[in-house]
Design a protein around this motif. Structure first.
Motif, PDB file in Angstrom:
ATOM      1  N   LEU A   1       0.856  -1.184   0.000  1.00 50.61           N
ATOM      2  CA  LEU A   1       0.000   0.000   0.000  1.00 50.61           C
ATOM      3  C   LEU A   1       0.888   1.228   0.000  1.00 50.61           C
ATOM      4  CD1 LEU A   1      -3.112   0.523   0.152  1.00 50.61           C
ATOM      5  CD2 LEU A   1      -2.830   0.806   2.619  1.00 50.61           C
ATOM      6  N   SER A   2       0.505   2.238  -0.758  1.00 45.20           N
ATOM      7  CA  SER A   2       1.328   3.441  -0.832  1.00 45.20           C
ATOM      8  C   SER A   2       1.384   4.139   0.519  1.00 45.20           C
ATOM      9  CB  SER A   2       0.773   4.397  -1.875  1.00 45.20           C
ATOM     10  OG  SER A   2      -0.477   4.929  -1.452  1.00 45.20           O
ATOM     11  N   ALA A   3       2.478   4.865   0.755  1.00 48.61           N
ATOM     12  CA  ALA A   3       2.631   5.580   2.021  1.00 48.61           C
ATOM     13  C   ALA A   3       1.513   6.588   2.213  1.00 48.61           C
ATOM     14  CB  ALA A   3       3.991   6.277   2.061  1.00 48.61           C
ATOM     15  N   GLY A   4       1.067   7.213   1.138  1.00 55.00           N
ATOM     16  CA  GLY A   4      -0.006   8.196   1.228  1.00 55.00           C
ATOM     17  C   GLY A   4      -1.329   7.563   1.644  1.00 55.00           C
ATOM     18  N   SER A   5      -1.637   6.411   1.069  1.00 50.84           N
ATOM     19  CA  SER A   5      -2.885   5.723   1.419  1.00 50.84           C
ATOM     20  C   SER A   5      -2.849   5.213   2.849  1.00 50.84           C
ATOM     21  CB  SER A   5      -3.142   4.566   0.459  1.00 50.84           C
ATOM     22  OG  SER A   5      -3.477   5.052  -0.829  1.00 50.84           O
ATOM     23  N   LEU A   6      -1.677   4.724   3.271  1.00 55.62           N
ATOM     24  CA  LEU A   6      -1.559   4.254   4.649  1.00 55.62           C
ATOM     25  C   LEU A   6      -1.742   5.413   5.627  1.00 55.62           C
ATOM     26  CD1 LEU A   6      -0.988   1.645   6.234  1.00 55.62           C
ATOM     27  CD2 LEU A   6       1.435   2.284   6.261  1.00 55.62           C
ATOM     28  N   ALA A   7      -1.119   6.542   5.308  1.00 55.91           N
ATOM     29  CA  ALA A   7      -1.253   7.721   6.173  1.00 55.91           C
ATOM     30  C   ALA A   7      -2.691   8.226   6.203  1.00 55.91           C
ATOM     31  CB  ALA A   7      -0.310   8.823   5.699  1.00 55.91           C
ATOM     32  N   GLU A   8      -3.375   8.188   5.059  1.00 56.48           N
ATOM     33  CA  GLU A   8      -4.769   8.633   5.012  1.00 56.48           C
ATOM     34  C   GLU A   8      -5.662   7.751   5.882  1.00 56.48           C
ATOM     35  OE1 GLU A   8      -7.828  11.200   3.904  1.00 56.48           O
ATOM     36  OE2 GLU A   8      -5.683  11.356   3.476  1.00 56.48           O
ATOM     37  N   SER A   9      -5.331   6.461   5.948  1.00 57.93           N
ATOM     38  CA  SER A   9      -6.111   5.544   6.779  1.00 57.93           C
ATOM     39  C   SER A   9      -6.059   5.940   8.245  1.00 57.93           C
ATOM     40  CB  SER A   9      -5.583   4.106   6.625  1.00 57.93           C
ATOM     41  OG  SER A   9      -5.700   3.657   5.298  1.00 57.93           O
ATOM     42  N   HIS A  10      -4.943   6.539   8.665  1.00 56.95           N
ATOM     43  CA  HIS A  10      -4.749   6.896  10.072  1.00 56.95           C
ATOM     44  C   HIS A  10      -5.089   8.358  10.370  1.00 56.95           C
ATOM     45  CE1 HIS A  10      -1.446   3.601   9.699  1.00 56.95           C
ATOM     46  NE2 HIS A  10      -2.641   3.071   9.872  1.00 56.95           N
ATOM     47  N   THR A  11      -5.600   9.074   9.360  1.00 58.19           N
ATOM     48  CA  THR A  11      -5.892  10.501   9.522  1.00 58.19           C
ATOM     49  C   THR A  11      -7.361  10.724   9.839  1.00 58.19           C
ATOM     50  OG1 THR A  11      -4.136  11.085   7.953  1.00 58.19           O
ATOM     51  CG2 THR A  11      -5.821  12.752   8.393  1.00 58.19           C
ATOM     52  N   VAL A  12      -7.642  11.464  10.910  1.00 56.13           N
ATOM     53  CA  VAL A  12      -9.025  11.771  11.274  1.00 56.13           C
ATOM     54  C   VAL A  12      -9.699  12.509  10.123  1.00 56.13           C
ATOM     55  CG1 VAL A  12     -10.475  13.105  12.849  1.00 56.13           C
ATOM     56  CG2 VAL A  12      -8.551  11.785  13.747  1.00 56.13           C
ATOM     57  N   GLN A  13     -10.919  12.083   9.791  1.00 51.72           N
ATOM     58  CA  GLN A  13     -11.626  12.601   8.626  1.00 51.72           C
ATOM     59  C   GLN A  13     -12.568  13.754   8.988  1.00 51.72           C
ATOM     60  OE1 GLN A  13     -11.051  11.252   5.332  1.00 51.72           O
ATOM     61  NE2 GLN A  13      -9.324  10.515   6.560  1.00 51.72           N
ATOM     62  N   PRO A  14     -12.951  14.577   8.009  1.00 55.29           N
ATOM     63  CA  PRO A  14     -13.831  15.723   8.274  1.00 55.29           C
ATOM     64  C   PRO A  14     -15.155  15.314   8.917  1.00 55.29           C
ATOM     65  CG  PRO A  14     -12.867  15.885   6.077  1.00 55.29           C
ATOM     66  CD  PRO A  14     -12.505  14.528   6.592  1.00 55.29           C
ATOM     67  N   LYS A  15     -15.549  16.024   9.962  1.00 48.39           N
ATOM     68  CA  LYS A  15     -16.820  15.817  10.681  1.00 48.39           C
ATOM     69  C   LYS A  15     -16.921  14.433  11.319  1.00 48.39           C
ATOM     70  CE  LYS A  15     -18.559  19.797   9.365  1.00 48.39           C
ATOM     71  NZ  LYS A  15     -18.868  20.892  10.310  1.00 48.39           N
ATOM     72  N   ALA A  16     -15.793  13.735  11.458  1.00 47.36           N
ATOM     73  CA  ALA A  16     -15.825  12.352  11.952  1.00 47.36           C
ATOM     74  C   ALA A  16     -15.435  12.238  13.416  1.00 47.36           C
ATOM     75  CB  ALA A  16     -14.916  11.471  11.085  1.00 47.36           C
ATOM     76  N   GLY A  17     -15.298  13.350  14.110  1.00 45.73           N
ATOM     77  CA  GLY A  17     -14.883  13.267  15.514  1.00 45.73           C
ATOM     78  C   GLY A  17     -13.455  12.799  15.624  1.00 45.73           C
ATOM     79  N   ASP A  18     -13.257  11.613  16.226  1.00 50.77           N
ATOM     80  CA  ASP A  18     -11.910  11.058  16.366  1.00 50.77           C
ATOM     81  C   ASP A  18     -11.662   9.920  15.387  1.00 50.77           C
ATOM     82  OD1 ASP A  18     -13.511   9.059  17.362  1.00 50.77           O
ATOM     83  OD2 ASP A  18     -12.601   9.005  19.364  1.00 50.77           O
ATOM     84  N   TYR A  19     -12.567   9.740  14.405  1.00 52.63           N
ATOM     85  CA  TYR A  19     -12.473   8.569  13.535  1.00 52.63           C
ATOM     86  C   TYR A  19     -11.714   8.872  12.253  1.00 52.63           C
ATOM     87  CZ  TYR A  19     -13.836   3.797  12.514  1.00 52.63           C
ATOM     88  OH  TYR A  19     -13.811   2.432  12.309  1.00 52.63           O
ATOM     89  N   ALA A  20     -10.843   7.934  11.877  1.00 53.39           N
ATOM     90  CA  ALA A  20     -10.096   8.021  10.628  1.00 53.39           C
ATOM     91  C   ALA A  20     -10.779   7.100   9.605  1.00 53.39           C
ATOM     92  CB  ALA A  20      -8.645   7.629  10.881  1.00 53.39           C
ATOM     93  N   LEU A  21     -10.035   6.179   9.006  1.00 58.75           N
ATOM     94  CA  LEU A  21     -10.605   5.200   8.081  1.00 58.75           C
ATOM     95  C   LEU A  21     -10.297   3.811   8.629  1.00 58.75           C
ATOM     96  CD1 LEU A  21      -9.448   6.792   4.680  1.00 58.75           C
ATOM     97  CD2 LEU A  21     -11.652   7.101   5.853  1.00 58.75           C
ATOM     98  N   GLY A  22     -11.213   3.301   9.450  1.00 60.45           N
ATOM     99  CA  GLY A  22     -10.985   2.006  10.102  1.00 60.45           C
ATOM    100  C   GLY A  22     -10.109   2.100  11.329  1.00 60.45           C
TER     101      GLY A  22
END
Length: 510
Positions: A278-299
């Protein structure tokens, strides 16, 4: 239950008080210790957990700690299989990110663009994006889409089709609400885009490349799997091997894994294993809190490592009725902790303490609030059973004393028993936030002593109510004949030598 005008016998009050005292004594708090092994042992003592497999990853070193037994009675090892429940969501998100890297999907694509059969009875559904289902900001809610229906759906395709008559609780992208169906939709996206079943995609594209040879997934939460022993129900320290509660788990909680394999999964997310997957960017995005998601990232979720501290670590837990687990890692230090258990509990407390111990942060004392809750429920159940059995046994005396009572007053005296009966029937349907008699099944699995209390109220309350009414009708039916014999107690007591169970002879003697 102060609204019920019931007279508890003195012994019942003592039983309830005893239950509360036992709860206080049992609800002790274990102090935090300085080593991982002691933290695991303390956790097992507090929660009564039959089996635990834990690991602490620090750079190239891995400390594994295994304790107890599995559902077959065998010693837990690093290769024992556990259901990891919602920790599976990190794998579903990774599967979507693999498709993003391959330009098959975009996180901001509308779901309806990828799944033409996706329909809802709410025009706003067309605005739901892939990012929003992975961050729980789609607007889907248990208030409009009950996830605890029985029997549960058997596939991701069925789950998506079942949304056709459902509505959203909020505009997509405006608020966060954790809802498992989001990840079943994500699983269906993986199936449609890849042309493979969700389990096959995980196996060939994630688990095999990462060397996770003991990991697989099931569609249902209670589906049998090779080499998977049963989990446990633990109540007041008593552990009983039990089947898992039925439910749909595809995409949101169906993965089965081992401690060894989950260490590999954490190393992958730390970037030290499978860097070309998996690309470094996609891995980092998985761990990044998303807009309006409180404390939730992607999984994944952003968390504090100690109470009242700012979020500084990434983790995710998993909870089923008979399995729980948690994983957490620090992006700055690279230290990670992992806990798998075969019963209920709060494994996030243990994993965070294992991480805190390794990085020198303060540990949080461990306590089990369910110990107090279950002890009180046990005391209330014993007390209520004693009260209701007494009401059944003394129904004849009660009817005898009230044979001349006016109907409105009589009805009022029956209201408490009626309320107890109704309370027992409906309480499990209300405590989960929405009315449904199917929540009786959820209560029986997650809070068995509450289910026992409610069942006692419902069944014994109905029996006591019915017996009082039956005895009262027998007395009313005999009222004229009894009155013709005179007013002296001796005359009335001798109405019939063979008086029935609710007739005058036996009752007036009592």
């Amino acid at each position: 239950m102060h609204f019920l005008r019931l007279r508890f016998p003195r012994v019942t009050s003592l039983l309830v008080l005893g239950g509360v005292l036992v709860a206080v004594l049992l609800g002790w708090t274990a102090p935090a210790h300085a080593t991982g092994e002691r933290l695991v042992d303390d956790y097992r003592s507090v929660y009564g957990t039959p089996g635990v497999a834990a690991a602490v990853i620090d750079g190239s070193s891995v400390e594994t700690i295994v304790r107890g037994r599995d559902g077959d009675g065998n010693a837990v090892t690093a290769r024992t299989r556990f259901r990891i429940a919602s920790m599976s969501k990190s794998m579903t998100a990774a599967a979507i990110m693999l498709l993003v890297d391959r330009d098959r999907v975009s996180l901001d694509d509308p779901v309806v663009k990828i799944l033409p059969d996706f329909r809802m009875a709410d025009p706003r559904f067309t605005g739901i994006t892939v990012r929003q289902i992975l961050s729980h900001t789609s607007g889907l809610s248990n208030s409009t889409n009950n996830e605890y229906v029985f029997p549960p759906s058997r596939s991701a395709q069925e789950i998506v089709a079942g949304l056709a008559d459902k509505t959203l609780a909020a505009d997509p992208g405006t608020r966060s609400e954790y809802h498992n169906t989001n990840y079943s939709i994500a699983a269906r996206i993986v199936e449609v885009v890849s042309g493979k079943s969700f389990d096959a995609f995980l196996h060939t594209e994630l688990f095999t490349p990462l060397g996770m040879t003991g990991t697989g997934s099931t569609l249902g939460c209670s589906d049998r799997a090779e080499g998977l022993p049963s989990g446990y129900e633990v109540v007041l320290g008593v552990a009983v091997a039990a089947p898992e509660m039925p439910g749909f788990c595809v995409g949101n909680g169906g993965v089965i894994s081992t401690l060894d394999d989950m260490v590999r999964w954490l190393r992958f997310n730390q970037g030290s294993l499978g860097a070309d997957l998996l690309s470094a960017g996609s891995l980092a995005e998985s761990h990044t809190v998303q807009p309006k998601a409180g404390d939730y990232a992607l999984g994944w979720q952003s968390r504090p490592v100690a109470a009242d501290a700012p979020p500084s670590v990434i983790g995710h837990g998993g909870t089923l009725a008979t399995w729980t687990g948690d994983m957490v890692f620090s992006p700055k230090t690279g230290v990670a902790a992992l806990v798998l258990t075969n019963s209920g509990g709060d494994p996030s407390l243990l994993s965070t303490n294992l991480l805190a111990e390794r990085i020198g942060a303060p540990a949080t004392p461990m306590s089990n609030p369910l110990t107090v809750v279950n002890a009180v429920l046990l005391g209330l159940t014993v007390g209520m059973v004693a009260l209701l059995v007494t009401a059944v046994v003394r129904a004849r005396r009660w009817a005898s004393r009230r044979r001349a009572a006016r109907r409105p007053r009589l009805v009022l005296r029956l209201v408490p028993l009626a309320l107890v009966t109704v309370l027992g029937a409906v309480l499990p349907t209300l405590i989960w936030g929405a009315f449904s008699f199917q929540y009786w099944i959820v209560t029986a699995w997650l809070l068995p002593l509450l289910a026992l209390f409610c069942l006692s109220c419902c069944v014994l309350g109905a029996v006591a109510l019915g017996r009082r009414l039956w005895c009262f009708r027998r007395f009313v039916g005999q009222g004229e004949d009894v009155g013709q014999l005179g007013d002296k107690p001796g005359q009335i007591a001798g109405v019939e030598a063979g008086a029935g169970p609710c007739q005058a002879r036996g009752d007036l003697r009592g």
